[in-house]
Structures are given as C-alpha cells and as structure tokens.
Design a protein around this motif. Structure first.
Motif, PDB file in Angstrom:
ATOM      1  N   THR A 211     -19.551  52.379  58.413  1.00  0.00           N
ATOM      2  CA  THR A 211     -18.738  52.796  57.264  1.00  0.00           C
ATOM      3  C   THR A 211     -19.574  52.825  55.995  1.00  0.00           C
ATOM      4  N   ALA A 212     -20.393  51.810  55.792  1.00  0.00           N
ATOM      5  CA  ALA A 212     -21.257  51.773  54.613  1.00  0.00           C
ATOM      6  C   ALA A 212     -22.238  52.937  54.621  1.00  0.00           C
ATOM      7  N   GLN A 213     -22.780  53.261  55.788  1.00  0.00           N
ATOM      8  CA  GLN A 213     -23.697  54.390  55.884  1.00  0.00           C
ATOM      9  C   GLN A 213     -22.995  55.699  55.539  1.00  0.00           C
ATOM     10  N   LYS A 214     -21.772  55.843  56.025  1.00  0.00           N
ATOM     11  CA  LYS A 214     -20.998  57.062  55.714  1.00  0.00           C
ATOM     12  C   LYS A 214     -20.760  57.166  54.222  1.00  0.00           C
ATOM     13  N   PHE A 215     -20.373  56.054  53.579  1.00  0.00           N
ATOM     14  CA  PHE A 215     -20.173  56.054  52.136  1.00  0.00           C
ATOM     15  C   PHE A 215     -21.446  56.515  51.421  1.00  0.00           C
ATOM     16  N   ALA A 216     -22.581  55.935  51.814  1.00  0.00           N
ATOM     17  CA  ALA A 216     -23.839  56.233  51.127  1.00  0.00           C
ATOM     18  C   ALA A 216     -24.263  57.684  51.332  1.00  0.00           C
ATOM     19  N   LEU A 217     -24.143  58.186  52.556  1.00  0.00           N
ATOM     20  CA  LEU A 217     -24.540  59.569  52.806  1.00  0.00           C
ATOM     21  C   LEU A 217     -23.596  60.552  52.126  1.00  0.00           C
ATOM     22  N   ASN A 218     -22.302  60.200  52.054  1.00  0.00           N
ATOM     23  CA  ASN A 218     -21.370  61.022  51.270  1.00  0.00           C
ATOM     24  C   ASN A 218     -21.882  61.194  49.844  1.00  0.00           C
ATOM     25  N   MET A 219     -22.330  60.088  49.256  1.00  0.00           N
ATOM     26  CA  MET A 219     -22.834  60.141  47.878  1.00  0.00           C
ATOM     27  C   MET A 219     -24.113  60.943  47.783  1.00  0.00           C
ATOM     28  N   ILE A 220     -25.033  60.706  48.697  1.00  0.00           N
ATOM     29  CA  ILE A 220     -26.313  61.408  48.625  1.00  0.00           C
ATOM     30  C   ILE A 220     -26.114  62.909  48.703  1.00  0.00           C
ATOM     31  N   SER A 221     -25.378  63.376  49.700  1.00  0.00           N
ATOM     32  CA  SER A 221     -25.213  64.822  49.858  1.00  0.00           C
ATOM     33  C   SER A 221     -24.319  65.425  48.782  1.00  0.00           C
ATOM     34  N   THR A 222     -23.193  64.785  48.495  1.00  0.00           N
ATOM     35  CA  THR A 222     -22.240  65.373  47.549  1.00  0.00           C
ATOM     36  C   THR A 222     -22.782  65.376  46.123  1.00  0.00           C
ATOM     37  N   ILE A 223     -23.323  64.259  45.683  1.00  0.00           N
ATOM     38  CA  ILE A 223     -23.843  64.207  44.316  1.00  0.00           C
ATOM     39  C   ILE A 223     -25.038  65.136  44.160  1.00  0.00           C
ATOM     40  N   THR A 224     -25.862  65.228  45.194  1.00  0.00           N
ATOM     41  CA  THR A 224     -26.971  66.183  45.150  1.00  0.00           C
ATOM     42  C   THR A 224     -26.447  67.595  44.965  1.00  0.00           C
ATOM     43  N   MET A 225     -25.419  67.965  45.690  1.00  0.00           N
ATOM     44  CA  MET A 225     -24.876  69.323  45.574  1.00  0.00           C
ATOM     45  C   MET A 225     -24.214  69.553  44.223  1.00  0.00           C
ATOM     46  N   VAL A 226     -23.571  68.522  43.688  1.00  0.00           N
ATOM     47  CA  VAL A 226     -23.023  68.645  42.326  1.00  0.00           C
ATOM     48  C   VAL A 226     -24.146  68.924  41.337  1.00  0.00           C
ATOM     49  N   LYS A 227     -25.230  68.155  41.449  1.00  0.00           N
ATOM     50  CA  LYS A 227     -26.359  68.321  40.537  1.00  0.00           C
ATOM     51  C   LYS A 227     -27.050  69.673  40.704  1.00  0.00           C
ATOM     52  N   LEU A 228     -26.961  70.239  41.899  1.00  0.00           N
ATOM     53  CA  LEU A 228     -27.579  71.544  42.151  1.00  0.00           C
ATOM     54  C   LEU A 228     -26.660  72.705  41.772  1.00  0.00           C
ATOM     55  N   GLY A 229     -25.502  72.399  41.220  1.00  0.00           N
ATOM     56  CA  GLY A 229     -24.606  73.448  40.750  1.00  0.00           C
ATOM     57  C   GLY A 229     -23.701  74.028  41.811  1.00  0.00           C
ATOM     58  N   ARG A 230     -23.572  73.364  42.937  1.00  0.00           N
ATOM     59  CA  ARG A 230     -22.720  73.879  44.005  1.00  0.00           C
ATOM     60  C   ARG A 230     -21.286  73.372  43.902  1.00  0.00           C
ATOM     61  N   VAL A 231     -20.976  72.692  42.810  1.00  0.00           N
ATOM     62  CA  VAL A 231     -19.615  72.257  42.484  1.00  0.00           C
ATOM     63  C   VAL A 231     -19.372  72.621  41.026  1.00  0.00           C
ATOM     64  N   TYR A 232     -18.180  73.149  40.726  1.00  0.00           N
ATOM     65  CA  TYR A 232     -17.799  73.464  39.338  1.00  0.00           C
ATOM     66  C   TYR A 232     -16.548  72.668  39.008  1.00  0.00           C
ATOM     67  N   ARG A 233     -16.608  71.909  37.906  1.00  0.00           N
ATOM     68  CA  ARG A 233     -15.585  70.913  37.633  1.00  0.00           C
ATOM     69  C   ARG A 233     -15.514  70.003  38.862  1.00  0.00           C
ATOM     70  N   ASN A 234     -14.367  69.974  39.545  1.00  0.00           N
ATOM     71  CA  ASN A 234     -14.359  69.223  40.813  1.00  0.00           C
ATOM     72  C   ASN A 234     -14.010  70.141  41.981  1.00  0.00           C
ATOM     73  N   HIS A 235     -14.361  71.411  41.850  1.00  0.00           N
ATOM     74  CA  HIS A 235     -14.058  72.414  42.871  1.00  0.00           C
ATOM     75  C   HIS A 235     -15.289  72.752  43.696  1.00  0.00           C
ATOM     76  N   MET A 236     -15.120  72.862  45.007  1.00  0.00           N
ATOM     77  CA  MET A 236     -16.229  73.250  45.892  1.00  0.00           C
ATOM     78  C   MET A 236     -16.366  74.772  45.906  1.00  0.00           C
ATOM     79  N   VAL A 237     -16.923  75.283  44.814  1.00  0.00           N
ATOM     80  CA  VAL A 237     -16.943  76.728  44.599  1.00  0.00           C
ATOM     81  C   VAL A 237     -17.935  77.471  45.486  1.00  0.00           C
TER      82      VAL A 237
END
Length: 319
Positions: A211-237
């Motif tokens: 569970t902890a690994q899933k939490f951490a990988l969720n953050m790594i991939s999702t926050i990376t994609m937010v920072k790369l502009g693949r999310v607008y506001r909180n939408h998966m555009v």
C-alpha cells in the motif's frame, strides 16, 4: 555494495532483523478472530500507512523534481521491482498512457522474472543480481533516464543491482523501500524510506508495504505529469478517450473548463478527434482544430500557456 555475505548465518540475521519481516505480537491471534474483528484489525493497521508516507514527503518531493527535470530533457522513467513491488510498479506504469497520453516507452516497469512474473510468482528471480543488471542494459538506460528501484526490504538483489547499474550509466536513481538504512537507499541517489512496521501477517509485504509503495508511485507518476503540463487545473486533459465512459467524462471536462454547454463541447471534441486540449482551445479561442493544435504546439503542449491571452493571463475566450 551488498548487504549479503558469504556467511549464511549473517545473511539470515540481516533479513530477520528487518521490520517488514518481524512478527508483531499484537497480531499473534488473528487466526482465531471473527471475520469482522479481523477486518477491523487489518483496517486499523492499514490506517497507519498514510502517516508513514507523510513522513517521507520531503524526500519524495525532492526525487519527483529530479524526475521531472530528466523527463523534460527527453528521458524515460523505469520502475524496477520484484514480486508485489514489481506488480505495483507495473500497474502504475500501465495507467500512464491512457491517463496522460504518454508515449508507450516513456514509463515502463521492469519485473524480476519478466512477463511471466506479471500474473504470479516466479521463484528465485529476485535473487538474481546479474539479471537486474542485464535488464537495465537491455533497456539501454542512459544519462537522461530515471530508474526507480522498489523493494519493501530494501535489499532485493535484482533491484539493488539494477539501480547500481543505472547509476553507473549516469541515470537518475531513486530507491523506494519500507525499512530504514537499506542497501537500496545507499545505492540510489535519492532514498525514499517508508517504514510501515511489521505486517498483520508476518512478512507479507503485499499488505502495508504494498500500500505504501502504491501511494508513493501514485505521487511520483501523477505529480510528474502535473509538472509536465499533462493536467490542467485538476483535469486529466491528456486522457485518451477509449470508451463511452471516458467519452462522457471528456465532454464534461471540456464543458467545465470552458463554460460551454455539453452540446458545444461534444461537437468540438468530435472535430478535434477527441483530443481534449484541442477542443478546449478551439472553444476558448474560437478557432478550428488545426489552429488549436498549432497554439498547443507553440505552448509546448501546456494548455495553460495555450489559453494565455497576449497579456499572459490564462483563460478567457477570444472574441
């Protein structure tokens, strides 16, 4: 560097000392509990995981910023794991293309045992350090890339060897473990340790550790994609529209972002070939799909930039 020795007794003692291998006396009678009581016991144990992850957030954030920098430079992200850790990594990697429209080669998981390990245990492969090294070489990992090694114990030979080889090749390396002071942490440039303590079923790291690994990988991939502009506001555009549920979600998303009614949103999506960002720019700027795509290209694919008016302010339709 290794945590194993030629002395089997010392190697056994090192493994037995890990928190993830301990038998917690609080759970010594779970085989005699009623179903509801056992469910409550597991739930209470699982509830401690978020706090453990929270303590590792500074290290997670630092690692994520480093990951973003490598991917912005054209690098790739590779997860490496064995058993539960590898399958958790595989799940996270598999979700990136449909959720963020990432190229198939951008985020991938390397599992000890290969494809045969995706659906079940492949005995002994996690102990094969040479295979870990070879797997990194087979991916042609280089200086722009990122390798995240995941091992609850922090000592899995396949994972440690893969991270060591990736670092030798100049890649950014991250080690994610559920113990402290691990070999994996010493080998990786960025160490993320999330000690969750003994499992309800002693040694079963598919539980709190997974569970902890899933939490951490969720953050790594999702926050990376937010920072790369693949999310607008909180939408998966950058979401791929692959079924009717996602088609409905895309229409709602375009409507919510632009304020247009759903009929206009659906028509724009149809003209845009179901590319959400293109449809948003079409509506907001009053242009066709080709012009919207050009605006997005000039903005590096970042919707916020593409929607900016000449004064640099995001949003607002162009009359």
């Amino acid at each position: 560097m290794s945590d194993t020795t030629d002395d089997p007794d010392r190697a056994h003692a090192a493994l037995a000392s890990l928190a993830t291998e301990q038998a917690d006396p609080r759970y010594a009678s779970i085989d005699r509990l009623g179903t509801l009581e056992l469910a409550r016991t597991m739930n209470e144990a699982d509830a401690t995981v978020p706090a453990a992850v929270a303590r590792a957030l500074p290290e997670l954030a630092e690692a994520i910023d480093a990951v973003v920098a490598r991917l912005e430079a054209g690098g790739r992200l590779r997860y490496v794991g064995a058993g539960t850790a590898g399958r958790v990594a595989l799940m996270d990697a598999a979700e990136c293309p449909p959720t963020f429209s990432t190229p198939p080669d951008l985020v991938k998981a390397i599992l000890a045992g290969g494809r045969a390990a995706e659906g079940g245990a492949v005995e002994g492969t996690e102990d094969d350090a040479d295979s870990g090294k070879a797997a990194v070489a087979a991916e042609d990992v280089g200086p722009d890339d990122v390798v995240v090694g995941i091992a609850a114990s922090g000592r899995t030979p396949f994972v440690v060897a893969a991270v060591r080889e990736a670092r030798r090749r100049g890649a950014l390396t991250v080690g994610l473990s559920c113990n402290t002071g691990t070999v994996l942490s010493r080998e990786a440039e960025h160490a993320i340790e999330i000690p969750v303590g003994p499992e309800v079923v002693a040694g079963s790291t598919r539980l709190k550790s997974g569970t902890a690994q899933k939490f951490a990988l969720n953050m790594i991939s999702t926050i990376t994609m937010v920072k790369l502009g693949r999310v607008y506001r909180n939408h998966m555009v950058d979401m791929r529209v692959l079924n009717s549920k996602l088609a409905d979600r895309a229409v709602r998303m375009v409507s919510e972002i632009t304020g247009a009614d759903e009929g206009i949103a659906e028509a724009a999506l149809d003209e845009a070939g179901n590319r959400i960002k293109t449809a948003v720019v079409m509506i907001e700027h009053g242009v066709d799909a080709k012009s919207a795509d050009l605006a997005l290209d000039e903005a590096g694919g970042r919707l916020a930039r593409a929607l900016a008016d000449p004064r640099g302010e995001a949003g607002g339709a162009i009359a």
